[in-house]
Design an enzyme around this catalytic site. Structure first.
Site, PDB file in Angstrom:
ATOM      1  N   GLY A 121       0.857  -1.189   0.000  1.00  0.00           N
ATOM      2  CA  GLY A 121       0.000   0.000   0.000  1.00  0.00           C
ATOM      3  C   GLY A 121       0.882   1.223   0.000  1.00  0.00           C
ATOM      4  O   GLY A 121       1.041   1.877   1.009  1.00  0.00           O
ATOM      5  N   HIS A 122       1.503   1.498  -1.137  1.00  0.00           N
ATOM      6  CA  HIS A 122       2.460   2.603  -1.195  1.00  0.00           C
ATOM      7  C   HIS A 122       1.765   3.876  -1.682  1.00  0.00           C
ATOM      8  O   HIS A 122       1.149   3.892  -2.741  1.00  0.00           O
ATOM      9  CB  HIS A 122       3.623   2.248  -2.127  1.00  0.00           C
ATOM     10  CG  HIS A 122       4.506   1.179  -1.567  1.00  0.00           C
ATOM     11  ND1 HIS A 122       5.576   0.646  -2.231  1.00  0.00           N
ATOM     12  CD2 HIS A 122       4.473   0.545  -0.374  1.00  0.00           C
ATOM     13  CE1 HIS A 122       6.157  -0.272  -1.477  1.00  0.00           C
ATOM     14  NE2 HIS A 122       5.493  -0.351  -0.345  1.00  0.00           N
ATOM     15  N   GLN A 172       5.969  -4.300   2.518  1.00  0.00           N
ATOM     16  CA  GLN A 172       5.760  -4.882   3.856  1.00  0.00           C
ATOM     17  C   GLN A 172       6.920  -4.495   4.794  1.00  0.00           C
ATOM     18  O   GLN A 172       7.477  -3.428   4.617  1.00  0.00           O
ATOM     19  CB  GLN A 172       5.555  -6.404   3.783  1.00  0.00           C
ATOM     20  CG  GLN A 172       4.233  -6.803   3.145  1.00  0.00           C
ATOM     21  CD  GLN A 172       4.281  -6.857   1.628  1.00  0.00           C
ATOM     22  OE1 GLN A 172       5.192  -7.410   1.057  1.00  0.00           O
ATOM     23  NE2 GLN A 172       3.307  -6.284   0.969  1.00  0.00           N
TER      24      GLN A 172
HETATM   25  P1  IMP Z   1      -0.531 -11.256   2.856  1.00  0.00           P
HETATM   26  O1  IMP Z   1       0.727 -10.570   2.450  1.00  0.00           O
HETATM   27  O2  IMP Z   1      -1.745 -10.696   2.170  1.00  0.00           O
HETATM   28  O3  IMP Z   1      -0.429 -12.739   2.756  1.00  0.00           O
HETATM   29  O4  IMP Z   1      -0.772 -10.947   4.405  1.00  0.00           O
HETATM   30  C1  IMP Z   1       0.099 -11.489   5.396  1.00  0.00           C
HETATM   31  C2  IMP Z   1       0.304 -10.500   6.525  1.00  0.00           C
HETATM   32  O5  IMP Z   1       1.038  -9.391   6.049  1.00  0.00           O
HETATM   33  C3  IMP Z   1      -0.976  -9.919   7.122  1.00  0.00           C
HETATM   34  O6  IMP Z   1      -0.760  -9.684   8.503  1.00  0.00           O
HETATM   35  C4  IMP Z   1      -1.130  -8.598   6.386  1.00  0.00           C
HETATM   36  O7  IMP Z   1      -1.883  -7.679   7.129  1.00  0.00           O
HETATM   37  C5  IMP Z   1       0.314  -8.191   6.281  1.00  0.00           C
HETATM   38  N1  IMP Z   1       0.589  -7.274   5.152  1.00  0.00           N
HETATM   39  C6  IMP Z   1       0.745  -7.602   3.856  1.00  0.00           C
HETATM   40  N2  IMP Z   1       1.033  -6.510   3.132  1.00  0.00           N
HETATM   41  C7  IMP Z   1       1.064  -5.476   4.001  1.00  0.00           C
HETATM   42  C8  IMP Z   1       1.353  -4.081   3.847  1.00  0.00           C
HETATM   43  O8  IMP Z   1       1.658  -3.574   2.773  1.00  0.00           O
HETATM   44  N3  IMP Z   1       1.286  -3.347   4.985  1.00  0.00           N
HETATM   45  C9  IMP Z   1       1.016  -3.892   6.195  1.00  0.00           C
HETATM   46  N4  IMP Z   1       0.755  -5.171   6.372  1.00  0.00           N
HETATM   47  C10 IMP Z   1       0.783  -5.955   5.285  1.00  0.00           C
END
Ligand code: IMP
Length: 416
Positions: A39-40, A227
Site C-alpha cells: 500500500g504505497h 511490507q
Molecule cells: P498477505 O501478504 O496478504 O499474505 O498478508 C500477510 C500478513 O502481512 C498480514 O498480517 C497482512 O496484514 C500483512 N501485510 C501484507 N502486506 C502489508 C502491507 O503492505 N502493509 C502492512 N501489512 C501488510
C-alpha cells in the site's frame, strides 16, 4: 550505486515518502518481493498516487521492474498502469519472466484458509490478494510464471496440471463450491490475453540480466521493499507474516543481482516514530486494542490509553491502504528495531511520522523487554515467547506541532 529501502516494523512505515526522497536520484526502481498486497502512497507534484503493485518510480518517469521475487496479478498490473495513463503519465514497467503469477483461485484459497483459521482465532489477517497461495505454488513447483503467460501452449499445459488440483482442494478438502475462479477455459482465455499484452507492450524481461546491463551502464538502482521485517517469512513473527522476504537479503534473490550489488550500496531502514499493526499477533508496546485483531481485547481498555490510541490512529491515518481496516497502534518498539537493523544491515535509518506524535505532553519508547524476569534487547524468535514480553518504556517530553511535508525532512549525516 544502489539503495535498498526496507520496512523495519510491520509494514505501513511510510516507505512511499522515503522512496520519494531517494527516488529522484534513481534511474531504475525495482520491487523484489510481494505483489498487490503493498500500500504505497506516493505524492508527486501535489498529486497523490496509491500503488499496490507497480513500483513507485512509475509516477516519476523512471524505469520500473517487478523482479522475479514478486508475485504478479496481471489484472491489478494493467488496472494500475491504465489509471496512471489516464492521469497523464507514461509508466515504464518491466516484469520479470521468472515472476510468479497470481490467479483468481489463489485469491479464493487465501480467503478460504483465513476463514477456516478464524474459527480458532488463528487467522493471519491477510490482504486476501492470494499472496500466500501463489508463493506456495512457487515453492511446490506448480506455479505459473509471467513468461509462461506469453506462450499459449505452455500456459494451457500448466493450467491443465494445476487447476484440477486446486478445484479438488477447494471442493474435497475445504468443502466449498469451486466457482469461476477454477474454470480452466475462462482462466486460459483471460490469462493468455494478459500474456499477449505483456509481450506486445515489451514488458517481459530477464530481470537479473536487464538490471546487470543497466548497472554496467552506470544506472542508479533503488530496490523498493514492501511490507516490513516483522512480516518477513524467515525473520518475522511467523506465522503472522507475508510469504516473502522484505529484508535486504531478499533484494538480491528477488531481483536477480548478486548480494554485493545490494551490500555495496545503502540499505535504509524505514521506521515510524510509533508502531502500527494490521491483523492479529503479539504487539508488546500496543496501546489499547482493536476488537477482533488484538488477542484477548474486548474493547474495554484503560480510558486514557484508548484516547491516546484513537488520537494516534486518527492523526496518523492508521487505516489499511488496501483493506481500510483500523490498524492497531502502540509506542515505538526498539527491540524490534534492533532486530530489523541486524537482519538487513542498515546503513541508515529514516524515522517517519514524527509529526503524528506532535503536541503530546509525553512520548514513550519501548526500550527493552522483560522476559522471565530478565531484560531482553531484541525480539525472541517465536510468537509465543514474544507475546510473553513485557515492554520497559522510556518517557520523553513531547514537541510542538510540525508539518508533514517533504521540506520538513531532517537529514543527519554520520551521527556519532
Ligand atoms: P498477505 O501478504 O496478504 O499474505 O498478508 C500477510 C500478513 O502481512 C498480514 O498480517 C497482512 O496484514 C500483512 N501485510 C501484507 N502486506 C502489508 C502491507 O503492505 N502493509 C502492512 N501489512 C501488510
Amino acid at each position: 550505486m544502489t539503495v535498498t529501502i526496507v520496512g523495519s516494523q510491520l509494514g505501513d512505515e511510510g516507505k512511499g515518502g522515503i522512496v520519494d526522497v531517494y527516488g529522484d536520484t534513481a534511474d531504475v526502481v525495482v520491487r523484489y518481493q510481494g505483489g498487490d498486497n503493498a500500500g504505497h502512497t506516493v505524492v508527486r507534484d501535489g498529486q497523490e498516487y496509491k500503488l499496490s503493485l507497480v513500483p513507485s518510480g512509475a509516477v516519476r518517469g523512471k524505469t520500473n521492474v517487478l523482479g522475479n521475487g514478486c508475485v504478479v496479478n496481471p489484472g491489478t498490473l494493467f488496472e494500475e498502469l491504465d489509471a496512471l495513463r489516464e492521469r497523464g503519465l507514461d509508466p515504464d514497467v518491466r516484469v520479470a519472466r521468472r515472476a510468479h503469477v497470481i490467479f483468481p483461485y489463489h485469491r479464493v484459497l487465501d480467503g478460504i484458509e483465513e476463514e477456516i483459521k478464524s474459527e480458532t482465532d488463528s487467522e493471519v489477517g491477510t490482504t486476501g490478494r492470494g499472496i500466500g497461495p501463489t508463493y506456495e505454488d512457487k515453492a511446490g513447483r506448480r506455479g505459473i510464471r509471467a513468461g509462461e503467460l506469453a506462450d499459449p501452449e505452455i500456459l494451457r499445459d500448466r493450467l491443465e496440471y494445476v487447476v484440477p488440483q486446486k478445484r479438488a482442494l477447494a471442493e474435497e478438502v475445504f468443502g466449498v463450491e469451486a466457482g469461476e475462479a477454477f474454470d480452466l477455459e475462462a482462466l486460459y482465455e483471460e490469462y493468455s490475453d494478459y500474456g499477449r499484452r505483456l509481450r506486445e507492450e515489451g514488458m517481459l524481461v530477464d530481470a537479473g540480466a536487464f538490471l546487470a546491463d543497466r548497472i554496467n551502464d552506470g544506472a542508479a538502482v533503488m530496490f523498493e521493499g514492501a511490507q516490513g521485517t516483522v512480516l518477513d517469512i524467515d525473520h518475522g513473527n511467523y506465522p503472522y507474516v507475508t510469504s516473502s522476504n522484505p529484508t535486504a537479503g531478499g533484494a538480491a534473490v528477488g531481483a536477480g543481482v548478486g548480494p554485493a550489488v545490494v551490500g555495496d550500496g545503502e540499505v535504509v531502514g524505514v521506521v515510524k516514530a510509533y508502531l502500527s499493526r494490521v491483523g492479529s499477533g503479539p504487539m508488546p508496546t500496543e496501546l489499547a486494542g482493536v476488537e477482533g485483531d488484538t488477542p484477548g481485547y474486548d474493547g474495554d481498555g484503560d480510558p486514557a490509553e484508548e484516547e491516546l490510541a484513537d488520537h494516534i490512529r486518527e492523526a496518523g491515518g492508521e487505516y489499511g491502504t488496501v483493506t481500510g481496516r483500523p490498524r492497531r497502534v502502540g509506542w515505538l518498539d526498539v527491540p524490534m528495531l534492533r532486530h530489523a537493523a541486524r537482519a538487513s544491515g542498515f546503513t541508515g535509518l529514516a524515522v517517519n511520522h514524527i509529526d503524528v506524535l506532535a503536541g503530546l505532553d509525553q512520548v514513550k519508547v519501548g526500550h527493552a523487554y522483560t522476559l522471565d524476569g530478565a531484560e531482553r534487547l531484541t525480539m525472541p524468535t517465536t510468537t509465543e515467547r514474544w507475546a510473553d514480553c513485557e515492554p520497559t518504556f522510556r518517557a520523553f517530553d513531547g514537541w510542538p506541532d510540525v508539518g508533514p511535508g517533504r521540506e520538513e525532512t531532517v537529514v543527519v549525516e554520520d551521527p556519532v
